[in-house]
Design an enzyme around this catalytic site. Structure first.
Site, PDB file in Angstrom:
ATOM      1  CE  LYS A 230       1.882  -9.909  23.843  1.00 27.08           C
ATOM      2  NZ  LYS A 230       0.944 -11.078  25.132  1.00 27.08           N
TER       3      LYS A 230
ATOM      4  NE  ARG B 213      -6.793 -14.803  21.892  1.00 25.34           N
ATOM      5  CZ  ARG B 213      -5.545 -13.853  22.004  1.00 25.34           C
ATOM      6  NH1 ARG B 213      -5.591 -13.231  20.859  1.00 25.34           N
ATOM      7  NH2 ARG B 213      -4.642 -13.960  22.955  1.00 25.34           N
TER       8      ARG B 213
ATOM      9  CE1 TYR C  42       2.976   7.559  -6.152  1.00 27.66           C
ATOM     10  CE2 TYR C  42       3.831   7.323  -3.760  1.00 27.66           C
ATOM     11  CZ  TYR C  42       4.564   7.277  -5.394  1.00 27.66           C
ATOM     12  OH  TYR C  42       5.428   7.442  -5.417  1.00 27.66           O
TER      13      TYR C  42
ATOM     14  CG  MET D  84       8.640   2.765   1.377  1.00 29.62           C
ATOM     15  SD  MET D  84       9.805   1.684   0.194  1.00 29.62           S
ATOM     16  CE  MET D  84       7.614   1.398  -0.927  1.00 29.62           C
TER      17      MET D  84
END
Ligand SMILES: *Cc1c(COP(=O)(O)O)cnc(C)c1O
Length: 369
Positions: free
Chosen positions: A32, A130, A258, A312
């Site tokens: 998955k 669940r 940053y 990033m």
């Protein structure tokens, strides 16, 4: 260049480790979420010795069929609509049935005898709370499905299998075994069982039943809290690397990046690595986080701390550990792979390997080793 290298041989090796752990059981290899971020297309050829694959969504099941997977596909949350149930029949997909609407679709639309959809994974809620029927509901559903001609696999999922001593494990095992025995006595001796994910496969060898459902272990990450990948003899299936694109020396008291979060205690040689959270490296890592810098001229590898904020597109690393004459510019930097292993990076990022693997973005190029 930012590169994700997938190692199908490592996946096959890890699958063989699972088979050694659970020699009597069939293996439903979990693929998955794009094979835990590794890419289904790259992973399926390494899993030909698995008895089936497990996916979470119908789209994933269809993708695996389109890639030519012709053995069992188990849809672990089952069909989401009556239409999906019909499509599962058309594509020979075996579904979990965990609640009444799915039971109704199955009883209203019974697949042909030879269809793989005639095999149903009936979900029993043993304590995860669940998905799944309670004991009474599961007995009733099993009776109706059996009478309609379905073959049944009773299934449940552990909430704490990574921690062998957690008290819920024994209770889940007990509940599962009791209901499986009751079903076999009252409905059919042929009913199968499936209990263990990776951690359960490692920790509960007495309770493997007919199918184990390994996921993370196939990708070379340890599923349990008290055993390392070395102890389990697993090989990481993904390595994530990037490149040094600039060198700097920052002066004592200068800050980097940053938020000026990291301040140099002394003059420090640093390197810029062209990778960041835009590629899937976690934005928040602890001060222990490190990467391995590889000097391409002699293949020497150096451990370098990640300093300052992960951005990033860039991270900064401290290269004071690297000899001054080493070749650094353009060198490869390993973010995870053999060292650091993804299990270490997960600790530094206060998460689990699963999340890091699933979060790698489309930006790095992908190759196979
Ligand atoms: C994802 C999943 C697994 C595999 O879990 P791992 O911890 O990765 O081994 C097993 N069973 C079900 C139902 C799952 O959803």
């Amino acid at each position: 260049m930012r590169t994700i290298t997938i190692k199908p041989k490592a996946i096959t090796h890890n699958l063989n480790q699972v088979k050694k752990l659970a020699p009597q059981s069939k293996v439903l290899a979990m693929v998955k979420s794009n094979a835990y971020g590794h890419g289904v297309a790259a992973v399926l050829p390494a899993l030909t010795q698995a008895d089936g694959i497990g996916v979470a969504t119908f789209t994933e099941a269809l993708e695996a069929r389109q890639l030519g997977w012709n053995k069992t596909i188990g849809l672990v949350e089952g069909a989401f609509t009556a239409d999906e149930w019909q499509q599962a029949i058309e594509h020979d997909i075996s579904c979990v049935i965990h609640h009444v609407p799915q039971l109704t679709w199955a009883l209203d639309n019974i697949p042909p005898v030879e269809s793989a959809t005639r095999v149903v994974w009936l979900k029993y809620n043993t304590g995860m709370n669940r998905l799944g029927f309670n004991a009474e509901g599961v007995m009733a559903a099993a009776k109706r499905l059996h009478e309609a001609g379905y073959q049944l696999i009773l299934t449940t999922h552990f909430a704490n299998a990574d921690n062998r001593d957690h008290p819920l494990n024994a209770l889940q095992i007990q509940r599962f075994t009791d209901v499986l025995n009751a079903l076999r006595e009252s409905i059919s001796a042929d009913i199968k069982g499936s209990l263990c994910n990776s951690a359960g496969t490692v920790n509960f060898s007495e309770h493997h039943h007919d199918w184990v459902r390994p996921g993370i272990i196939l990708y070379g990450s340890s599923p349990v809290i008290d055993k390392s990948v070395q102890e389990l003899d697993l090989q990481p299936a993904m390595s994530f690397s990037a490149q040094i694109i600039a060198l700097q020396t920052v002066n004592a008291n200068d800050a980097i990046g940053y938020g000026s979060r990291w301040v140099a205690q002394q003059d420090t040689r640093t390197a810029l690595v062209s990778v960041g959270y835009g590629d899937g490296y976690p934005r928040v890592v602890s001060d222990d986080a490190y990467v391995s810098v590889i000097d391409s001229t002699n293949n020497q590898s150096y451990r370098c701390a990640v300093i300052g904020r992960v951005a990033m597109d860039m991270i900064v690393i401290d290269v004071s550990t690297v000899p001054e004459d080493a070749h650094l510019l353009d060198s490869q930097v390993l973010l995870w792979g053999d060292a650091p292993h993804i299990d270490e990076v997960a600790v530094h990022a206060d998460t689990i390997s699963y999340e890091l693997l699933c979060r790698v973005t489309m930006r790095p190029r992908r190759i196979q080793a």
